[in-house]
Design a protein around this motif. Structure first.
Motif, PDB file in Angstrom:
ATOM      1  N   ARG A   9     -35.142  -8.656  20.428  1.00 36.86           N
ATOM      2  CA  ARG A   9     -34.600  -9.782  21.202  1.00 36.86           C
ATOM      3  C   ARG A   9     -35.409  -9.994  22.476  1.00 36.86           C
ATOM      4  N   ALA A  12     -38.709 -11.662  21.572  1.00 39.88           N
ATOM      5  CA  ALA A  12     -38.465 -13.060  21.224  1.00 39.88           C
ATOM      6  C   ALA A  12     -38.185 -13.896  22.469  1.00 39.88           C
ATOM      7  N   HIS A  13     -37.444 -13.311  23.413  1.00 45.92           N
ATOM      8  CA  HIS A  13     -37.135 -14.027  24.660  1.00 45.92           C
ATOM      9  C   HIS A  13     -38.406 -14.326  25.442  1.00 45.92           C
ATOM     10  N   LEU A  15     -41.471 -14.626  24.307  1.00 44.31           N
ATOM     11  CA  LEU A  15     -42.281 -15.625  23.614  1.00 44.31           C
ATOM     12  C   LEU A  15     -41.698 -17.029  23.755  1.00 44.31           C
ATOM     13  N   THR A  16     -40.390 -17.155  23.630  1.00 42.78           N
ATOM     14  CA  THR A  16     -39.774 -18.476  23.739  1.00 42.78           C
ATOM     15  C   THR A  16     -39.809 -18.998  25.174  1.00 42.78           C
ATOM     16  N   GLU A  17     -39.734 -18.092  26.155  1.00 45.18           N
ATOM     17  CA  GLU A  17     -39.834 -18.516  27.550  1.00 45.18           C
ATOM     18  C   GLU A  17     -41.239 -19.016  27.867  1.00 45.18           C
ATOM     19  N   MET A  19     -43.367 -20.431  25.734  1.00 43.50           N
ATOM     20  CA  MET A  19     -43.805 -21.577  24.929  1.00 43.50           C
ATOM     21  C   MET A  19     -43.892 -22.890  25.702  1.00 43.50           C
ATOM     22  N   PRO A  20     -42.871 -23.295  26.470  1.00 44.51           N
ATOM     23  CA  PRO A  20     -43.005 -24.586  27.171  1.00 44.51           C
ATOM     24  C   PRO A  20     -44.119 -24.600  28.210  1.00 44.51           C
ATOM     25  N   GLN A  23     -47.366 -25.139  26.354  1.00 47.28           N
ATOM     26  CA  GLN A  23     -47.476 -26.555  25.984  1.00 47.28           C
ATOM     27  C   GLN A  23     -47.870 -27.405  27.197  1.00 47.28           C
ATOM     28  N   THR A 287     -43.647 -17.408  33.050  1.00 44.13           N
ATOM     29  CA  THR A 287     -42.243 -17.028  33.223  1.00 44.13           C
ATOM     30  C   THR A 287     -41.580 -17.929  34.262  1.00 44.13           C
ATOM     31  N   ASP A 288     -40.261 -18.004  34.195  1.00 39.96           N
ATOM     32  CA  ASP A 288     -39.520 -18.862  35.112  1.00 39.96           C
ATOM     33  C   ASP A 288     -39.569 -18.341  36.547  1.00 39.96           C
TER      34      ASP A 288
END
Length: 298
Positions: A9, A12-13, A15-17, A19-20, A23, A287-288
């Motif tokens: 998890r 996955a977190h 990688l998904t964080e 992605m934007p 892009q 990262t945020d």
């Protein structure tokens, strides 16, 4: 070894964080000033090289500008030549300038190039002399003399400022899928070489390239207020206010001015980040939270 559900998890977190951000920054240029601990500690050096290579692999165009003050001082000491500083600048006579060119344009630059290449990238080393990249002028240093109510001009030798940048060779390398690695040495109209502060060079290169971001690696957490609290998300107006009220002073002032000038000249944001944190560049980009001080236009 297979991942546990919890570690899966977490991966996955991450990688998904990311992605934007990948892009958003794909196809954009990011100028990174590389220096401090990140440039001397082996684990941090490897982490930086991998960060830069990963950026290139996901479609971001990193351009690296590096310092090398400690390495210059070390070689000068071995040669029996004492380093002298005035207002934080190394007094650079002709003999010292020869050492600066050997260290910055040779030893340090090629070590960084080699490190990036060994981690899967394709880096090319440059100085400001290559491709007529950096035009310099001699820096004029003044010191106030209260007794006679005038300022005294001090000759610090081959210390320069950036007069102009011709980034044609950098564009060519980026388009050829290379990672440019730039040593902060410029050439004056007099034909002499000049040692230039790497933060200033990075800022000017970012301006000319109209980079998405300028990232300055430091040995601090970023810009701190009087209570030691990290300041981030700053507008250019707020940074100007912090300079006027003295919150930004001393050795941080030239770095902040370089970051501020770049943003005012069209770079979308500048970041002053803690190079002592492993993979600090990726953490700031993808990262945020980030790991330092952000300066933006608005």
């Amino acid at each position: 070894m297979s991942l546990t559900p919890e570690s899966a998890r977490n991966v996955a977190h991450v990688l998904t964080e990311a992605m934007p951000y990948i892009q958003r920054f794909r196809g954009k240029t990011v100028v990174i000033k590389y220096g401090g601990n990140a440039m001397t500690e082996e684990q941090l050096k490897r982490g930086f090289a991998r960060d830069v290579v990963l950026m290139k692999l996901v479609g971001i165009n990193p351009v690296v500008v590096h310092g090398g003050g400690p390495q210059i001082g070390s070689l000068l000491a071995r040669l029996g030549k004492q380093s002298e500083f005035i207002q934080g600048m190394r007094v650079t006579d002709s003999e010292t300038m020869d050492v600066v060119e050997m260290v910055l344009g040779g030893l340090v630059n090629k070590e960084i190039v080699n490190l990036i290449n060994r981690n899967g990238g394709s880096a090319v080393g440059l100085t400001g002399k290559d491709g007529d990249l950096i035009h310099a002028r001699k820096m004029v240093v003044r010191r106030s003399v209260p007794e006679i109510e005038v300022s005294e001009i001090i000759d610090v030798g081959h210390v320069g400022e950036v007069e102009s940048v011709d980034a044609s060779v950098v564009h060519m390398l980026v388009q050829g899928n290379f990672i440019p690695v730039i040593a902060p040495i410029g050439v004056g109209s007099d034909g002499h070489s000049y040692n230039i502060n790497a933060d200033l060079v990075a800022g000017k290169v970012a301006e000319v390239l109209q980079a998405e971001k300028l990232i300055l690696l430091t040995n601090t957490a970023g810009l701190l207020d009087e209570d030691g609290t990290l300041l981030t998300g700053l507008s250019t107006q707020r940074v100007d206010e912090l300079i006027v009220d003295g919150t930004i002073h001393g050795g941080m002032l030239p770095k902040i001015r370089s970051a501020l000038d770049a943003v005012k000249a069209g770079v979308n944001s500048s970041h002053i980040i803690d190079g002592r944190v492993e993979h600090a560049v990726l953490l700031e980009l993808f990262t945020d939270e980030g790991v330092g001080t952000l300066i933006r236009r608005r």
